[in-house]
Design a protein around this motif. Structure first.
Motif, PDB file in Angstrom:
ATOM      1  N   UNK A 155     -39.556  27.673 -37.448  1.00 18.54           N
ATOM      2  CA  UNK A 155     -40.173  28.033 -36.014  1.00 18.54           C
ATOM      3  C   UNK A 155     -39.694  29.612 -35.896  1.00 18.54           C
ATOM      4  N   UNK A 159     -42.919  31.127 -36.889  1.00 20.53           N
ATOM      5  CA  UNK A 159     -43.799  31.193 -35.605  1.00 20.53           C
ATOM      6  C   UNK A 159     -43.437  32.388 -34.652  1.00 20.53           C
ATOM      7  N   UNK A 160     -42.093  32.532 -34.343  1.00 22.64           N
ATOM      8  CA  UNK A 160     -41.629  33.380 -33.357  1.00 22.64           C
ATOM      9  C   UNK A 160     -41.658  34.758 -33.842  1.00 22.64           C
ATOM     10  N   UNK A 167     -46.206  27.147 -33.108  1.00 19.59           N
ATOM     11  CA  UNK A 167     -44.929  26.562 -33.002  1.00 19.59           C
ATOM     12  C   UNK A 167     -44.935  25.008 -32.397  1.00 19.59           C
ATOM     13  N   UNK A 168     -46.111  24.704 -32.092  1.00 21.34           N
ATOM     14  CA  UNK A 168     -46.126  23.370 -31.489  1.00 21.34           C
ATOM     15  C   UNK A 168     -47.719  22.790 -31.400  1.00 21.34           C
ATOM     16  N   UNK A 259     -40.277  15.914 -32.479  1.00 24.67           N
ATOM     17  CA  UNK A 259     -39.781  16.357 -31.316  1.00 24.67           C
ATOM     18  C   UNK A 259     -39.855  18.018 -31.410  1.00 24.67           C
ATOM     19  N   UNK A 260     -39.288  18.393 -32.493  1.00 24.99           N
ATOM     20  CA  UNK A 260     -38.994  20.127 -32.662  1.00 24.99           C
ATOM     21  C   UNK A 260     -40.469  20.646 -32.517  1.00 24.99           C
ATOM     22  N   UNK A 262     -43.214  19.647 -30.950  1.00 24.24           N
ATOM     23  CA  UNK A 262     -43.908  19.075 -29.844  1.00 24.24           C
ATOM     24  C   UNK A 262     -45.100  18.438 -30.644  1.00 24.24           C
TER      25      UNK A 262
ATOM     26  N   UNK B 256     -49.345  21.484 -21.546  1.00 18.80           N
ATOM     27  CA  UNK B 256     -48.836  20.928 -22.776  1.00 18.80           C
ATOM     28  C   UNK B 256     -47.264  20.248 -22.758  1.00 18.80           C
ATOM     29  N   UNK B 257     -47.270  19.194 -23.138  1.00 20.88           N
ATOM     30  CA  UNK B 257     -46.022  18.491 -23.028  1.00 20.88           C
ATOM     31  C   UNK B 257     -45.015  18.886 -24.103  1.00 20.88           C
ATOM     32  N   UNK B 258     -43.819  19.479 -23.818  1.00 23.00           N
ATOM     33  CA  UNK B 258     -43.077  20.001 -24.873  1.00 23.00           C
ATOM     34  C   UNK B 258     -41.534  19.344 -24.327  1.00 23.00           C
ATOM     35  N   UNK B 259     -41.239  18.261 -24.918  1.00 20.27           N
ATOM     36  CA  UNK B 259     -39.860  17.448 -24.385  1.00 20.27           C
ATOM     37  C   UNK B 259     -38.837  18.526 -25.007  1.00 20.27           C
ATOM     38  N   UNK B 260     -39.002  19.157 -26.152  1.00 21.62           N
ATOM     39  CA  UNK B 260     -37.812  19.922 -26.520  1.00 21.62           C
ATOM     40  C   UNK B 260     -37.523  21.199 -26.126  1.00 21.62           C
ATOM     41  N   UNK B 263     -38.212  24.047 -28.253  1.00 21.30           N
ATOM     42  CA  UNK B 263     -39.676  24.306 -28.661  1.00 21.30           C
ATOM     43  C   UNK B 263     -40.402  24.843 -27.332  1.00 21.30           C
ATOM     44  N   UNK B 266     -39.474  28.555 -27.262  1.00 21.41           N
ATOM     45  CA  UNK B 266     -40.103  29.292 -28.317  1.00 21.41           C
ATOM     46  C   UNK B 266     -41.521  29.564 -27.885  1.00 21.41           C
ATOM     47  N   UNK B 267     -42.261  28.694 -27.409  1.00 20.76           N
ATOM     48  CA  UNK B 267     -43.662  28.846 -27.091  1.00 20.76           C
ATOM     49  C   UNK B 267     -43.720  29.821 -26.027  1.00 20.76           C
ATOM     50  N   UNK B 270     -43.040  33.225 -27.603  1.00 19.39           N
ATOM     51  CA  UNK B 270     -44.029  34.015 -28.606  1.00 19.39           C
ATOM     52  C   UNK B 270     -45.417  33.794 -27.696  1.00 19.39           C
ATOM     53  N   UNK B 272     -47.576  31.750 -26.822  1.00 16.78           N
ATOM     54  CA  UNK B 272     -48.634  30.551 -27.010  1.00 16.78           C
ATOM     55  C   UNK B 272     -48.663  29.989 -25.878  1.00 16.78           C
ATOM     56  N   UNK B 273     -47.678  29.856 -24.883  1.00 19.52           N
ATOM     57  CA  UNK B 273     -47.813  29.085 -23.625  1.00 19.52           C
ATOM     58  C   UNK B 273     -47.537  30.264 -22.557  1.00 19.52           C
TER      59      UNK B 273
END
Lengths: 318, 552
Positions: A155, A159-160, A167-168, A259-260, A262, B256-260, B263, B266-267, B270, B272-273
């Motif tokens: 990631x 991604x980043x 990334x998700x 999980x990592x 998403x 968006x659901x991001x449990x981590x 993650x 990062x989103x 970047x 993307x969110x």
């Protein structure tokens, strides 16, 4: 032994395995401390009648054997019960997430097999040389990278930093899904490549030293033909056997990668559901993994004689 | 993430403990390993933001990350950040809880209180559900009555516990009759307890109402269009929305659901969110240095407390409770757990829920209370007076987020400095949740931590929880004077008059310490470079916050 009897025997064994698994899967939940109803109410102050009603709605007031019977009868009708956390039919909860996991496992499995067999073959054909050692060390390093570390690095870089991959999320439609699942399947595959790579290498090394290979080589048959016809083909047996285990392993390991990244697959669902005492979902997923494992092994059993005619005649012929 | 295992209580007798169970695992962004080191991190610059710049125009769509998927969008079960923060944009209540925590008319254009036992709501005309049907009084009756139905098992039952009947008494009129005067019922109508859904939809969807199959059909500025299980919920602007002032500025919003947590960060980094509520404090400096958006802090009603859950043990002596609080380095805790974002406090409520209070009450509630600034000498002498030297206590925690670890270790250190021993037991987040609902889980447990927020604009909600025998009175604390004050306060409609009794209750709680208050921390929000126009506030759980967001 006729083929029909063999298949019937296998099928019987398969059903027995599934039955025993269902008992284990269902009753193990009673060993877990915690009350599903108190989870269902999540710490909110309920009215007394509500507790009773909710307990009854989920059949939690019945004796365990009766709950098991209802569950098994439901299974036979395709009804896996109702999720406590999502207040939704388990078939729907799992059905929504299964495609992601299947796709992820398929892609990762393909990567594992292709990379594992190629690397293993390269190592075997260069046994003892620098390339062999290089591949072996490389595989060992890959195998030592936990999936979550692999995921974080992938990631961070792709991604980043580079922005090449999302990334998700798992994407919409086939192409987009493949795109979204590329990094996750690589992260998932890394650990397993070492397994297939090493099995391929040792099976091929074993074959290379066989008499018929040496005879063929001494007769002047081209090396590429010898490798393809004799070495690789005969080495497929062990590779196939490992692949059966691989699928179940990939499904289980997928939770970390899901999980990592998403992703909503059944791997991450399983982990969540265990934590949330959502037994109907846990039972369904575990049963699914057991089924996948059993079925994969059955397929391997069926394919084995086709690949290696010696095993069709039974072990005695070896 | 601090706010996970927070619990919150509801109006009156209610105290419904909410524990964001699962969320938790998700939020464990830093993990226990970080515990000790984080104290040395640079403090974060922060100030409260009331609102962000108005949008330059409408936007096609934006995405927001949430740390968990809602269990359900059924308002009867919406009782956590993940559920409420999404639901608030599509379903509306009789009253509207605004970002400043004031209440204004919502789907009820007005309400009346003709007798002490009745509340009469006039249902607004010209409102339509997302399927185009008109809102009627019958919809309100059907929606509210579900909280009384044991088969539903509503999480908001405590708001309704004194309700005798809910009836349509006119073409647009709904009358709620209580078993006695209850000022808190009406205050609860600004939250999920006051959500109105189409009666036809409720009947049609049945048990699947509100889940990812059944969905909802409400009146809010956004209409639920899809729910990809485990991944996202998408809403689109509802063009026939009744309130021009809150018409959605975005054509679409995706949650968006991001449990981590990694993650999620990062989103956000970047791009993307576009945004997220409740970003882990550990990520604030990375997000800021990435330079693509803003980390903001908004008004909260949450206070971090250590709950005293066993008053039969050494903590039964108020001197020991005081000594323990006096021994705590709360500034240090705030620094280590939240990088200094927040303020220490000696009471269990924030000024934000005292807005309608009289000046006298506010002074009594915040100025005329005991301060527990760290004082080891005084703490030691209290322990000596109580003869409690060498006493052993059990503190239960879980690997939920950085603050859980920091606070447990700080409690151990504080106790040691005054001759007490605190044994920390670490349990799973799930087992931790059980502390809030299951008395047997609390056996042998002296202390645990919670961040407790209020969902109505009245400090009384907090203190209702501490009445004798209440569901969330975890230590079984009992004070007849306190109970009498609460009992009277609940019946008083005038907020100013009521606040004076609430201040009395706060004074008693401050002196008796049934829970040990530590600090209040604001709610955090990340807004990416594309969007603006939101009012950062914990009211995002009930107010359609996404509607005001548009292009930066």
């Amino acid at each position: 032994m006729t083929a029909a009897r063999r298949v019937a025997g296998k099928l019987g064994g398969l059903l027995l395995t599934l039955f025993l698994a269902s008992l284990l899967v269902f009753f193990s939940r009673f060993l877990v401390p915690g009350d599903p109803v108190s989870f269902l109410l999540r710490g909110r102050k309920p009215s007394a009648e509500a507790v009773a009603q909710v307990t009854a709605q989920y059949g939690l007031d019945l004796p365990p054997w009766e709950q098991y019977l209802r569950w098994v009868l439901g299974l036979l009708h395709g009804d896996l019960g109702r999720s406590l956390q999502y207040r939704q039919d388990v078939t729907e909860v799992i059905g929504d997430r299964l495609p992601v996991t299947l796709m992820l496992v398929t892609m990762a499995g393909t990567i594992v097999l292709v990379a594992g067999v190629v690397l293993g073959a390269v190592a075997a054909l260069n046994r003892g040389r620098a390339l062999d050692r290089f591949v072996l060390i490389g595989l060992t390093v890959l195998g030592a990278i936990p999936s979550f570390v692999g995921a974080i690095v992938l990631i961070a870089v792709f991604s980043v930093q580079l922005g090449w991959f999302p990334s998700f999320g798992s994407g919409q439609g086939f192409i987009d899904m493949v795109y979204h699942l590329t990094l996750p399947s690589i992260a998932l595959a890394l650990v397993f490549i070492v397994l297939v790579g090493k099995v391929t290498r040792s099976a091929m090394v074993d074959q290379l030293s066989r008499e018929h290979v040496e005879v063929s080589t001494s007769r002047g048959v081209r090396r590429s033909i010898v490798v393809r016809r004799h070495v690789l083909r005969n080495a497929l047996g062990p590779i196939l056997t490992v692949s059966g285990v691989l699928v179940a392993g990939l499904i289980v390991a997928s939770s970390i990668v899901e999980a990592a990244f998403g992703l909503s697959g059944i791997g991450s669902l399983l982990v969540q559901s265990v934590d949330r005492l959502d037994f109907p979902v846990v039972q369904a997923i575990v049963l699914f993994v057991v089924c996948a494992f059993v079925v994969m092994n059955a397929i391997v059993d069926v394919l084995e004689p086709w690949i290696d005619p010696r095993s069709a005649a039974g072990a005695g012929a070896r | 993430m601090n706010r996970t295992l927070r619990s919150r209580s509801l109006a009156r007798g209610g105290a419904t403990a909410l524990v964001g169970v699962l969320a938790v695992a998700a939020l464990a962004s830093c993990g226990p390993a970080d515990t000790t080191g984080s104290g040395s991190e640079e403090p974060i610059d922060w100030e409260l933001t009331e609102t962000t710049a108005a949008p330059s125009g409408d936007i096609d769509s934006f995405t927001f990350a949430t740390y968990a998927e809602p269990y359900s969008l059924d308002y009867a079960y919406a009782f956590d950040y993940a559920d409420n923060s999404i639901l608030a944009n599509t379903c509306e209540s009789l009253l509207r809880l605004n970002p400043d925590y004031s209440l204004s008319p919502g789907l009820a254009e007005s309400f009346a209180h003709p007798t002490p036992d009745t509340w009469v709501y006039t249902i607004r005309e010209g409102v339509t559900f997302h399927d185009g049907t008109a809102l009627t009084a019958a919809d309100a009756v059907a929606s509210m009555s579900r909280h009384l139905d044991p088969a539903v098992g509503s999480f908001w039952y405590s708001v309704y516990q004194n309700v005798k009947s809910i009836e349509q008494t006119g073409e647009r009129e709904v009358t709620v009759t209580m078993t006695g005067p209850d000022s808190q019922f009406n205050l609860g109508m600004g939250g999920s307890a006051g959500v109105i859904e189409s009666a036809a939809t409720l009947a049609e969807k049945g048990a699947d109402y509100g889940n990812s199959t059944g969905g909802v059909n409400c009146t809010g500025p956004f209409e639920l269009t899809s729910w990809e299980s485990g991944e996202s919920i998408t809403m689109t602007r509802y063009d026939d929305y009744w309130d021009e002032g809150l018409r959605a500025r975005s054509g679409e919003v995706e949650f968006v659901f991001m449990t981590d947590p990694t993650a999620r960060i990062n989103a956000l980094k970047s791009g993307s969110v576009d945004g997220s509520w409740m970003v882990p404090m550990e990520a604030v400096s990375t997000l800021r240095s990435a330079g693509k958006g803003d980390v903001l802090f908004g008004m909260s009603t949450a206070v971090g407390n250590i709950v005293v859950s066993d008053l039969d043990g050494p903590l039964g002596d108020v001197r020991v409770r005081k000594a323990l609080l006096l021994a705590m380095d709360r500034d240090g805790i705030l620094q280590a757990a939240y990088r200094g974002v927040g303020e220490t406090t000696d009471v269990m409520t924030t000024p934000s829920v005292w807005q309608d209070a009289s000046d006298a009450a506010r002074t009594a509630a915040f100025d005329d209370v005991t301060s527990y600034e760290q004082d080891l000498e005084q703490a030691k002498s209290l322990i000596a007076e109580a003869g409690a030297e060498g006493a052993e206590l059990t503190y239960v925690t879980a690997p939920i987020s950085n603050d859980f670890a920091v606070i447990s270790q700080a409690t151990v250190a504080a106790a040691r400095s005054i001759g007490l021993t605190v044994n920390v037991e670490t349990v799973t987040p799930n087992a931790y949740t059980a502390l809030f609902s299951d008395p047997t889980a609390r056996e042998g447990v002296d202390l645990f931590y919670t961040s407790w927020y209020l969902s109505s604009p009245d400090a009384l909600e907090m203190y209702s929880v501490l009445r004798t025998g209440d569901f969330s009175n975890y230590g079984g604390w009992s004070d007849p004077e306190f109970d009498a004050i609460l009992q009277e306060a609940v019946t008083i409609d005038d907020p100013a008059a009521r606040s004076e009794l609430t201040a009395e209750a706060q004074r008693i709680a401050n002196a008796e310490l049934p829970w040990l208050p530590l600090y209040q921390a604001p709610i955090s929000l990340y807004l990416g470079e594309r969007i603006t126009g939101v009012q950062p506030s914990i009211a995002f759980m009930y107010y359609p916050w996404a509607a005001t967001i548009g292009a930066r």
